[in-house]
Design an enzyme around this catalytic site. Structure first.
Site, PDB file in Angstrom:
ATOM      1  N   LYS A  79       0.847  -1.200   0.000  1.00 36.30           N
ATOM      2  CA  LYS A  79       0.000   0.000   0.000  1.00 36.30           C
ATOM      3  C   LYS A  79       0.880   1.247   0.000  1.00 36.30           C
ATOM      4  O   LYS A  79       1.916   1.289   0.687  1.00 36.30           O
ATOM      5  CB  LYS A  79      -0.905  -0.023   1.241  1.00 36.30           C
ATOM      6  CG  LYS A  79      -1.929   1.110   1.288  1.00 36.30           C
ATOM      7  CD  LYS A  79      -2.863   0.975   2.501  1.00 36.30           C
ATOM      8  CE  LYS A  79      -3.888   2.087   2.552  1.00 36.30           C
ATOM      9  NZ  LYS A  79      -4.825   1.956   3.685  1.00 36.30           N
ATOM     10  N   SER A 159      -9.904   2.406   2.750  1.00 34.54           N
ATOM     11  CA  SER A 159      -8.955   3.069   1.873  1.00 34.54           C
ATOM     12  C   SER A 159      -8.001   2.113   1.166  1.00 34.54           C
ATOM     13  O   SER A 159      -7.356   2.493   0.203  1.00 34.54           O
ATOM     14  CB  SER A 159      -8.140   4.065   2.692  1.00 34.54           C
ATOM     15  OG  SER A 159      -7.307   3.375   3.627  1.00 34.54           O
ATOM     16  N   SER A 183     -10.498   0.239   7.096  1.00 39.99           N
ATOM     17  CA  SER A 183      -9.864   0.317   5.767  1.00 39.99           C
ATOM     18  C   SER A 183      -9.183  -0.958   5.292  1.00 39.99           C
ATOM     19  O   SER A 183      -8.689  -1.016   4.170  1.00 39.99           O
ATOM     20  CB  SER A 183      -8.851   1.460   5.729  1.00 39.99           C
ATOM     21  OG  SER A 183      -9.525   2.684   5.713  1.00 39.99           O
TER      22      SER A 183
END
Length: 494
Positions: A79, A159, A183
Site C-alpha cells: 500500500k 482506503s 480500511s
C-alpha cells in the site's frame, strides 16, 4: 504449468520450496498480469519491475541452497502508505509528489527480512481517507468484480482498495494494508478477500504515513485465512521505534488456523441489527452463527450499548488527529511546492493545490473540533465515549465471550461515482458503521468472505477478538471460510 498467479500464497511457498518454479518465474507472472490488468483496474500507482526481479533472483539463490525466510520469493503489493526506501511513497496524494524516502517502514523491512519480493505500490484513498478508493490523486481503483448482467464499474472499498483489488484480481500473492476505521476489513468484504486489522500495537506504525495515530494499524489482505495468517506472522513484532508497539512475542498465526472453534462462545451484539439493514446481510449473519455452532461453538446474545455513538465519535477523533498529523505538509522540505509571495502564501497555496477535497474536509473538521471553545465539547467528549466503547467490549469478554460475530459491511460494493454516496459524505461514512468500534477499542478484527448477494457480489462477515488474541480470529474465520465453501474469484473482464 498452471497459472502461477492463481496459486494461494501458501501453495506458492510450497511450490518454491519444491523447486516446481522459481521466484523469478513467479514474479514475472505477476508483473505480466499487472501490465495487462492495471490499465483497467488502476490498482498499482507504481510498479517496480527491476527491484522485483533483483529481489526474486536473490531469493532463488537462497532457495537453491535450501535456505530462505518464511516468505522467501513471494511477490507482494505494498500500500502506498508504507515508506519504501528509494521507491514511490506518496499516500496517493499530490502533496507528496516525487517523494522517495531514504528509509524503510518497519513492517516492510520485516517482510523483506523474511524474503518477500516487492512488485510495486498500491493505490489507496488519499492519506487513507475514504471508503471507496475514489479520493486518490491517481484516480479511483476499479473492483475486479461486476454485478451479474452489468458492465458498470464497482468500487473495491477503501482506503486499502488497491490492496484488495490487486489480491482479488491475482496481481500479487498478498498485500499490506492499513486500517483506521475499517480500511482493511471493508475492502476485503467488498472483494471476496480476507483482511485482518490486528490489535493496536501488534504491528509497528513506524514509517507508515500517519492519518490518525491512535487508530492506525497495519495488517494484511490475502486470498485465504491461511495466507493472511502467514503474512501477519511476518508483519507483526515489537519495534522500539514505535512508542505504541507492544513488546509481546509473535505467535505462529498459521498454526492456529485449523484449531477450530469447539468450546468457544461467540457473542452476537444486538446493537449491530441496524434499521434498514438488507435482509441478505441479516441472513448471512445468521448463517455464520449456524456454521460456528455446527463446529462446536456456542452463541450468546450480548449488548454493546455505546455502539450508536461510535461513528460520530470516530469522525471527531480521526479528523482531529489527521489535522495535527497533516500540518507537516507545507512544501518546504519535500513533495509539492507552489511558490507564493511569502512563506505563508507558499504554505497556503501548496496545501490548497496538494490536498484533495476529502482530505481538506477532514482537516477542517479536525481543526474545528480542536479549536478553543470546542475542544471540550467535541474532542474530549469523543474520547470519553471511546472509553465507554472499550468498556462495553471488556464487559462482554469478561462475561465469557471469546469472539464476536457481526456483518462486515452494510451492503455489497456500490458503483464508482455513485451519486448518492458522493453527494452525501455522511452516507459514505456509514460504510464504516460495523468496523469503527474495533479501532476505537484497539481490538483485532477480521473480515472473511462468507456469501454473495443476489447479484453475485461478495459479502463478508467480521469477527472481533480480545486484545492480542488474533489466533482465535484466524481459527474461527477459517471455520466460516470452509463452511461457505464458495469460490470468490472474479470473472475476468479486464
Amino acid at each position: 504449468m498452471t497459472d502461477l498467479t492463481k496459486l494461494t500464497l501458501a501453495d506458492a511457498r510450497k511450490g518454491l520450496k519444491a523447486k516446481d518454479f522459481t521466484s523469478v518465474e513467479l514474479t514475472q507472472a505477476y508483473l505480466d498480469a499487472i501490465e495487462s490488468a492495471n490499465p483497467s483496474l488502476n490498482a498499482y500507482v507504481a510498479v517496480t519491475p527491476e527491484q522485483a526481479t533483483e529481489m526474486a533472483k536473490a531469493s532463488d539463490e537462497k532457495l537453491a541452497k535450501g535456505e530462505g525466510g518464511a516468505l522467501e520469493g513471494i511477490p507482494l503489493g505494498i500500500k502506498d502508505l508504507f515508506a519504501t526506501k528509494g521507491a514511490h511513497t506518496q499516500a496517493a496524494s499530490h502533496i507528496l509528489d516525487g517523494f522517495k524516502p531514504e528509509y524503510e517502514s518497519s513492517v516492510t523491512a520485516n517482510l523483506w527480512r523474511d524474503g518477500a519480493v516487492m512488485l510495486g505500490k498500491l493505490n489507496m484513498d488519499e492519506f487513507a481517507m475514504g471508503s471507496s478508493n475514489e479520493t486518490s490523486y491517481y484516480g479511483p481503483v476499479v473492483s475486479p468484480f461486476r454485478a451479474q448482467g452489468s458492465n458498470a464499474n464497482l468500487v473495491p472499498g477503501g482506503s486499502s482498495g488497491g490492496s484488495a483489488a490487486a489480491v482479488a484480481a491475482w496481481l500479487c500473492a498478498g498485500a499490506t494494508a492499513t486500517d483506521t476505521g475499517g480500511s482493511i476489513r471493508q475492502p476485503a468484504a467488498f472483494t471476496g478477500t480476507v483482511g485482518i486489522k490486528p490489535t493496536y500495537g501488534r504491528c509497528s506504525r513506524w514509517g507508515i504515513v500517519a492519518f490518525a495515530s491512535s487508530l492506525d494499524q497495519a495488517g494484511p489482505i490475502a486470498r485465504t485465512v491461511e495466507d493472511a495468517a502467514i503474512l501477519m506472522t511476518s508483519m507483526a513484532g515489537y519495534d522500539p521505534k514505535d512508542s505504541t508497539s507492544v513488546d509481546l512475542p509473535v505467535p505462529d498465526f498459521a498454526a492456529a488456523v485449523e484449531r477450530g472453534v469447539k468450546g468457544l462462545t461467540i457473542g452476537v451484539p444486538r446493537e449491530y441489527r441496524m434499521d434498514g439493514m438488507p435482509e441478505e446481510i441479516e441472513a448471512l449473519w445468521k448463517q455464520g452463527l449456524e456454521w460456528l455452532k455446527a463446529e462446536g461453538a456456542s452463541v450468546k446474545d450480548i449488548s454493546l450499548p455505546h455502539t450508536k455513538y461510535a461513528l460520530p465519535a470516530y469522525y471527531i477523533v480521526a479528523p482531529a488527529e489527521a489535522s495535527s498529523n497533516l500540518a507537516r505538509y507545507d512544501g518546504v522540505k519535500y513533495g509539492l511546492r507552489v511558490s507564493g509571495k511569502d512563506i505563508t502564501d507558499m504554505y497556503e497555496l501548496t496545501r490548497a493545490a496538494g490536498f484533495g477535497r476529502e482530505v481538506k474536509r477532514r482537516i477542517m473538521i479536525g481543526t474545528y473540533v480542536l479549536s478553543a471553545g470546542y475542544y471540550d465539547a467535541y474532542y474530549v467528549r469523543a474520547q470519553k465515549v471511546r472509553t465507554l466503547i472499550k468498556r462495553d467490549f471488556e464487559t462482554a469478554f469478561n462475561d465469557g465471550v471469546d469472539a464476536i460475530l457481526t456483518p462486515a459491511t452494510p451492503s455489497a460494493a456500490f458503483g464508482v461515482g455513485d451519486e448518492d454516496m458522493n453527494a452525501d459524505p455522511v452516507k459514505m461514512y456509514l460504510n464504516d458503521v460495523f468496523t469503527v468500534t474495533v479501532n476505537m477499542a484497539g481490538l483485532p478484527g477480521i473480515a472473511v468472505p462468507a456469501g454473495k448477494d443476489g447479484k453475485g457480489l461478495p459479502l463478508g462477515l467480521q469477527l472481533i477478538g480480545k486484545p492480542f488474541d488474533e489466533e482465535t480470529l484466524f481459527a474461527a474465520s477459517r471455520v466460516i471460510e470452509k463452511s461457505a465453501g464458495l469460490d470468490f474469484s472474479p470473472t475476468r473482464w479486464w
